[in-house]
Design an enzyme around this catalytic site. Structure first.
Site, PDB file in Angstrom:
ATOM      1  N   ALA A  45       0.812  -1.224   0.000  1.00  9.94           N
ATOM      2  CA  ALA A  45       0.000   0.000   0.000  1.00  9.94           C
ATOM      3  C   ALA A  45       0.844   1.272   0.000  1.00  9.94           C
ATOM      4  O   ALA A  45       1.857   1.364   0.689  1.00  9.94           O
ATOM      5  CB  ALA A  45      -0.925   0.005   1.213  1.00  9.94           C
ATOM      6  N   GLY A  71       0.561  -1.792   9.876  1.00  6.97           N
ATOM      7  CA  GLY A  71       0.200  -0.382   9.981  1.00  6.97           C
ATOM      8  C   GLY A  71       0.569   0.440   8.752  1.00  6.97           C
ATOM      9  O   GLY A  71       0.913   1.609   8.863  1.00  6.97           O
ATOM     10  N   ASN A 126      -7.496   0.389  -1.213  1.00  3.28           N
ATOM     11  CA  ASN A 126      -7.504  -0.228   0.112  1.00  3.28           C
ATOM     12  C   ASN A 126      -8.403   0.564   1.037  1.00  3.28           C
ATOM     13  O   ASN A 126      -7.989   1.572   1.597  1.00  3.28           O
ATOM     14  CB  ASN A 126      -6.067  -0.276   0.640  1.00  3.28           C
ATOM     15  CG  ASN A 126      -5.951  -0.995   1.974  1.00  3.28           C
ATOM     16  OD1 ASN A 126      -6.971  -1.319   2.600  1.00  3.28           O
ATOM     17  ND2 ASN A 126      -4.742  -1.243   2.417  1.00  3.28           N
ATOM     18  N   CYS A 129      -8.005  -1.528   5.495  1.00  2.00           N
ATOM     19  CA  CYS A 129      -6.910  -1.912   6.379  1.00  2.00           C
ATOM     20  C   CYS A 129      -7.361  -1.770   7.825  1.00  2.00           C
ATOM     21  O   CYS A 129      -7.724  -0.680   8.258  1.00  2.00           O
ATOM     22  CB  CYS A 129      -5.664  -1.066   6.149  1.00  2.00           C
ATOM     23  SG  CYS A 129      -4.345  -1.583   7.258  1.00  2.00           S
ATOM     24  N   LYS A 164     -10.872  -3.030  -2.676  1.00  2.06           N
ATOM     25  CA  LYS A 164     -10.597  -4.180  -1.800  1.00  2.06           C
ATOM     26  C   LYS A 164     -11.528  -4.132  -0.603  1.00  2.06           C
ATOM     27  O   LYS A 164     -11.472  -3.208   0.210  1.00  2.06           O
ATOM     28  CB  LYS A 164      -9.133  -4.158  -1.342  1.00  2.06           C
ATOM     29  CG  LYS A 164      -8.724  -5.412  -0.567  1.00  2.06           C
ATOM     30  CD  LYS A 164      -7.217  -5.529  -0.453  1.00  2.06           C
ATOM     31  CE  LYS A 164      -6.789  -6.824   0.197  1.00  2.06           C
ATOM     32  NZ  LYS A 164      -5.320  -6.967   0.198  1.00  2.06           N
ATOM     33  N   GLY A 216      -4.399 -16.220   6.103  1.00  2.00           N
ATOM     34  CA  GLY A 216      -4.011 -17.622   6.037  1.00  2.00           C
ATOM     35  C   GLY A 216      -5.215 -18.534   5.866  1.00  2.00           C
ATOM     36  O   GLY A 216      -6.366 -18.075   5.790  1.00  2.00           O
ATOM     37  N   GLY A 243      -6.164 -16.921   2.259  1.00  4.56           N
ATOM     38  CA  GLY A 243      -5.712 -18.250   2.655  1.00  4.56           C
ATOM     39  C   GLY A 243      -5.346 -19.211   1.543  1.00  4.56           C
ATOM     40  O   GLY A 243      -5.245 -20.422   1.774  1.00  4.56           O
ATOM     41  N   GLY A 264      -1.180 -14.507  -0.436  1.00  6.89           N
ATOM     42  CA  GLY A 264      -0.534 -13.646   0.557  1.00  6.89           C
ATOM     43  C   GLY A 264       0.348 -14.393   1.521  1.00  6.89           C
ATOM     44  O   GLY A 264       1.524 -14.661   1.259  1.00  6.89           O
TER      45      GLY A 264
END
Lengths: 302, 252
Positions: A45, A71, A126, A129, A164, A216, A243, A264
């Protein structure tokens, strides 16, 4: 076997891309394999100014997943354009810039900064977050705010915008419809699920930020369910994530309605996760009777 | 350069309370590892790899020795692996200690608990370069003491335990004024110890090795960062470290 997929602004040679925040700006993983092999790359990001991010610890392992609270650490959009995009531009792989902000004004500035960058093919917006105190998540949990930030970014950008979505909402379909009406070109889903872990020796939350985003295999069923629901109610293409560790997982996402996927957390366990999935995918598709990636998209929806 | 490699467990033994020594065979990693680097180990049933520093290398036998303390689920899983089984590692990872002092100069090694292992490989390499070694090794108590004789073979060493059950009582910082002159220092251990040492020895060139919970271990995820000097910057412990010059980072 054709793995190619066409999405707004993106001609993908295969549907596999590393997810934003899990791949930095590609340099580290380029030491393991040729980034030309990837379908696309989603950069970490970008915000207007450089951000240091949260205190450490920033990650915690969970059963079948992990929590993170980085962050949005990044060097700022100008430095990313100056130092990181030229490196990725060496590869014949489309670049997607993930953009974040605390205010509508910041989103607008970051989005427009990429207008002059011809190497960037699309934006991933994004709005979800969970790990920054200001901005991000409030845009991602209120349909009106999500629509507002989407239209502001669409007005300021000449690139296709993939919004997203956060799973930390009551009604994911309402969020998807809101950003579709606001002009989004596609969806990216899902971001991490907000969670927490208590550290027994200190009897306190383990992460310095207290909460973090769960990723995950633990969140894969949530992602599949949300994509499946959204696909039936909006006409936007979906980049699915949450995941994925194998080609079988990819097929599951395609069947639920994703047109491409992002990998990811699996990169952390196995730096070759993306390329191994790309190698495995044709066989997996064939095993289940598909002649191409395109044939499998949305086939799980009756 | 780091690679993804399978390592075969050749040997494992308990060397102190909760502390395990494990010898792993892999040609590439053993031939390329330098003191201060680590292995990022994949453990069955765990999402995240675990960074474990390299305690010794035997290039003739293609082996790497690691020492670790069983403190949680990950290290418990690592300890449960039996001889002959295979562990996947990313390695050798990170940057090692610069071996910069001149021959016949004196280097002070200051280790705390499970921070001591990377200093053992370092001390061996410094000794090969004819650098004099003085070691100060701190442990919680007598039951946790390891590698005392191994360090003694390389030079003068002082053992300190927090409770006084073995060696000198107190902290490693309590005995630094007994050392005499030294030209530089190398340290690894708990953060409060590193802070105390870098404050007390601020006028002497020194290198510290840091630890943090890591994600990718290759520099991509920004989980293990530390504020850098000058203020505003940052370093990634896995990728820019884990070894830093004391003036490069701000210990909080």
């Amino acid at each position: 076997m054709s793995l190619a997929v066409e999405l707004p602004g993106l001609s993908l040679k295969n549907p596999i891309m590393p997810a934003s925040g899990c791949f930095g700006f590609g340099r580290e993983y380029s030491e393991f394999y040729d980034l030309n092999r990837l379908g696309a790359i989603i950069m970490k990001a970008a915000t207007k100014q450089a951000r240091f991010g949260n205190q450490t610890p920033r990650v915690a392992e969970t059963a079948a997943g992990m929590l993170n609270a980085i962050g949005l650490q990044n060097p700022g959009v100008d430095k990313i354009i100056e130092n990181e995009v030229p490196f990725l531009a060496n590869y014949a792989t489309p670049i997607i810039a993930n953009i974040a902000g605390s205010t509508l004004e910041e989103y607008k500035e970051v989005a427009s900064a990429f207008n002059a960058v011809k190497e960037v093919a699309a934006l991933e917006l994004n709005i979800s977050c969970p790990n920054v105190k200001e901005g991000g998540i409030q845009f991602g949990t209120d349909p009106e705010m999500a629509a507002k930030v989407t239209s502001v970014v669409k007005e300021s950008s000449n690139l296709p915008v993939y919004v997203k979505l956060s799973p930390n909402v009551v009604d994911i379909v309402a969020m998807a419809k809101a950003v579709e009406q606001a002009g989004a070109d596609g969806l990216s889903m899902i971001n991490t699920v907000t969670g927490m872990q208590i550290h027994l020796p200190s009897k306190q939350p383990l992460l310095a930020n207290q909460t973090g985003g769960l990723s995950g295999p633990a969140i894969k069923p949530i992602a599949i369910r949300m994509i499946y629901e959204v696909k039936q109610c909006v006409s936007l293409p979906i980049i699915g994530m949450g995941g994925i560790t194998t080609a079988i997982d990819v097929l599951e996402f395609l069947l639920a309605g994703a047109s491409a996927v992002a990998v990811g957390t699996a990169n952390f366990q196995n730096p070759f996760a993306c390329t191994e999935i790309i190698e495995e995918l044709p066989n997996t598709l064939q095993t289940y009777g598909f002649a191409s990636v395109k044939d499998a998209i949305g086939e799980g929806i009756k | 350069m780091m690679r993804k490699e399978n390592m075969i467990i050749k040997h494992t033994r308990i060397i102190a309370l909760d502390t395990i020594e494990m010898v792993l065979e892999n040609e590439y990693i053993s031939q390329n590892a330098v003191p201060g680097q680590f292995l990022h180990l994949l453990l069955t049933g765990h999402m995240l790899r675990r960074p474990i520093s390299i305690a010794q290398v035997n290039k003739q036998e293609n082996t790497v020795t690691i020492l670790f303390k069983v403190v949680g689920e990950g290290t418990r899983t690592l300890a449960s692996n039996s001889i002959g089984s295979t562990i996947n590692a990313l390695g050798p990872s990170g940057n090692g200690f610069p071996l910069e002092p001149n021959a016949h100069s004196t280097a002070l090694i200051i280790g705390g608990g499970i921070g001591i292992p990377p200093l053992y490989y370092l001390a061996n390499e410094l000794t090969k370069k004819k650098i004099n070694i003085v070691s100060v090794l701190g442990f919680q108590s007598k039951d946790y003491v390891f590698y005392e004789n191994k360090f003694k073979q390389l030079g003068r060493s002082i053992i300190v335990t927090n409770d006084g059950s073995y060696g000198e009582k107190g902290f490693v910082t309590n005995v630094l004024d007994q050392i005499g002159a030294f030209d530089c220092f190398y340290s690894c251990g708990p953060l409060p110890m590193l802070k105390a040492i870098t404050t007390q020895l601020k006028d002497i060139p020194g290198y510290i090795s840091l630890e943090e919970r890591m994600g990718c271990g290759v520099g991509a995820c920004f989980a293990c960062v530390i504020p850098a000097v000058p203020s505003g910057g940052y370093k990634k412990i896995c990728h820019d470290g884990p070894v830093f010059h004391t003036k490069e980072v701000q210990l909080s």
